[in-house]
Enzyme design. Structure first.
Site, PDB file in Angstrom:
ATOM      1  CG  ASP A 242      -0.034  -0.131   2.517  1.00  0.00           C
ATOM      2  OD1 ASP A 242       0.135  -1.270   2.959  1.00  0.00           O
ATOM      3  OD2 ASP A 242       0.506   0.855   3.023  1.00  0.00           O
TER       4      ASP A 242
ATOM      5  CG  ASP B  25       1.833   4.757   5.662  1.00  0.00           C
ATOM      6  OD1 ASP B  25       1.192   3.912   6.308  1.00  0.00           O
ATOM      7  OD2 ASP B  25       2.436   5.689   6.223  1.00  0.00           O
TER       8      ASP B  25
HETATM    9  N1  LIG Z   1       1.196   1.163   5.751  1.00  0.00           N
HETATM   10  C1  LIG Z   1       1.687   0.302   6.634  1.00  0.00           C
HETATM   11  N2  LIG Z   1       2.123   0.720   7.833  1.00  0.00           N
HETATM   12  C2  LIG Z   1       2.631  -0.163   8.711  1.00  0.00           C
HETATM   13  N3  LIG Z   1       2.741  -1.471   8.486  1.00  0.00           N
HETATM   14  C3  LIG Z   1       2.320  -1.929   7.309  1.00  0.00           C
HETATM   15  N4  LIG Z   1       2.285  -3.164   6.801  1.00  0.00           N
HETATM   16  C4  LIG Z   1       1.765  -3.101   5.564  1.00  0.00           C
HETATM   17  N5  LIG Z   1       1.434  -1.822   5.256  1.00  0.00           N
HETATM   18  C5  LIG Z   1       1.770  -1.078   6.325  1.00  0.00           C
END
Ligand SMILES: Nc1ncnc2[nH]cnc12
Ligand SMILES: CSC[C@H]1O[C@H](OP(=O)(O)O)[C@H](O)[C@@H]1O
Length: 290
Positions: free
Chosen positions: A208, A210
Site C-alpha cells: 500500500d 500508507d
Molecule cells: N502502511 C503500513 N504501515 C505499517 N505497516 C504496514 N504493513 C503493511 N502496510 C503497512
C-alpha cells in the site's frame, strides 16, 4: 537434521510453498514460547526451518510477537542465516504495491518491545550500523534479477509500534525523513538476529501507499492482505531460487562474530543465572553455564 537457513513469514505468508515437511518442533526457550511450531523440511533439496511470525491463524499483534523466543528457537535448530518476509507500506511513489524491496537500513520507532537478549546479569552492545547481512541481501538481489522480478535493495524501513496504521501527518513526516517503507516488525527481528549472530535479510513486499497520498483514503488491513495474496508468489519464487544457492555457499560475512567485541560484563561478574539463560549465544566466548 539441523536447518542452516531459516525463513520467517509475515502477514499473508503463513506457510512456505514447496517445503517438503520432515517434522515440526515446538521449542521452549528461556524467553518463553515462540509464535508457533517451527516447520523443518527441504526446499528444493535445501534444509530449511520455517516459522510464521504472527502465529498460526495470525494471533499476535506486532507488539505481542515474542521475537526473542522466535529467534532463539530458530538458532537452537541450527539456523545461521535468516530471511524474513514482511508486508510494508510505501513512503515514496517509486515503491509500488505488489513490488519487492530489500531492506538496508532501519529507523526504529518502536516503544514496547523486548528487543535484546541481554541484561539481567550480562551486558552486550552489538554494532548495528549495518543492520542486515550484505552477503545474503546481495544474493537475494541477484536472484530477483535473474527471475526478472523488479527489485531494489538498500531501502530504509521505518518500524512503528502499531497496531494502528499511521496518521497522515506521521506518514508525511516519515516520508520527509527520506525513508522508503514502513512496517511494524523488522527492526526488532534484525536487532535480535544480530545478537544471535545470525545473518539477516528482509524481503519487503509493498502492499500500500500508507497514508501520505491526499487522493487516497489511507491503509486498511483487508487491502494489505489482498495485495499480499496477489503477490506473495514473487517472494516465494525468490526464496526458492536463493535458498538452495545460499545453502551451498559458506558464510563469508562478519555476522557470525557479532558478539566478539560486544560482551561487556567482566567474566567473573556474570551471574550463573545469566550464563545458563544465554548459554546458546555466549558459550563459544567462554561465558557458558549449561
Ligand atoms: N502502511 C503500513 N504501515 C505499517 N505497516 C504496514 N504493513 C503493511 N502496510 C503497512
Ligand atoms: C496486516 S497489515 C500490518 C501488519 O503487516 C506487517 O506484518 P509483517 O511485517 O509481519 O509482514 C506489518 O508489520 C504489520 O504487522
Amino acid at each position: 537434521m539441523n536447518a542452516p537457513i531459516g525463513i520467517i513469514g509475515g502477514s499473508g505468508l503463513y506457510r512456505m510453498e514447496g517445503l517438503s515437511l520432515d517434522r515440526t518442533e515446538l521449542v521452549q526457550t528461556p524467553f518463553g514460547a515462540p509464535s508457533g511450531p517451527v516447520h523443518l523440511g527441504q526446499l528444493d533439496g535445501a534444509p530449511v526451518a520455517f516459522l510464521a511470525r504472527h502465529g498460526e491463524g495470525h494471533r499476535f499483534t506486532p507488539s505481542e510477537v515474542n521475537y526473542r523466543a522466535n529467534l532463539w528457537a530458530l538458532k537452537s535448530l541450527g539456523v545461521e542465516r535468516l530471511i524474513s518476509v514482511s508486508a510494508v507500506g510505501s513512503l515514496q511513489a517509486r515503491h509500488k504495491p505488489g513490488e519487492l524491496r530489500l531492506v538496508g537500513q532501519f529507523i526504529d520507532k518502536t516503544r514496547q518491545r523486548k528487543d535484546t537478549f541481554f541484561g539481567e546479569g550480562l551486558v552486550a552492545h552489538v554494532s548495528f550500523a549495518e543492520p542486515v547481512c550484505a552477503h545474503a541481501t546481495a544474493a537475494l538481489l541477484k536472484a530477483g534479477q535473474s527471475l526478472s522480478i523488479p527489485i531494489e535493495d538498500g531501502v530504509t524501513y521505518v518500524c512503528m509500534e502499531g497496531p494502528a496504521f499511521s496518521t497522515r501527518a506521521e506518514s508525511r513526516l516519515h516520508q520527509s525523513w527520506g525513508a522508503d517503507l514502513i512496517g511494524m516488525t523488522q527492526v526488532t527481528e534484525a536487532r535480535l538476529a544480530r545478537e544471535a549472530e545470525l545473518c539477516y535479510a528482509c524481503i519487503a513486499l509493498v502492499t500500500d501507499y500508507d497514508a501520505w497520498r491526499e487522493e487516497e483514503e489511507g491503509v486498511d488491513a483487508a487491502s494489505v492482505l489482498e495485495v499480499m495474496h496477489a503477490n506473495v508468489d514473487k517472494a516465494q519464487r525468490l526464496l526458492r531460487k536463493v535458498v538452495p544457492q545460499l545453502s551451498c555457499s559458506p558464510r563469508s560475512c562478519a555476522c557470525g562474530e557479532a558478539l566478539k567485541a560486544a560482551l561487556f560484563t567482566a567474566p567473573e561478574a556474570v551471574t550463573e543465572d545469566a550464563r545458563k539463560r544465554l548459554d546458546l549465544l555466549v558459550a563459544k566466548y567462554g561465558y557458558g553455564g549449561r
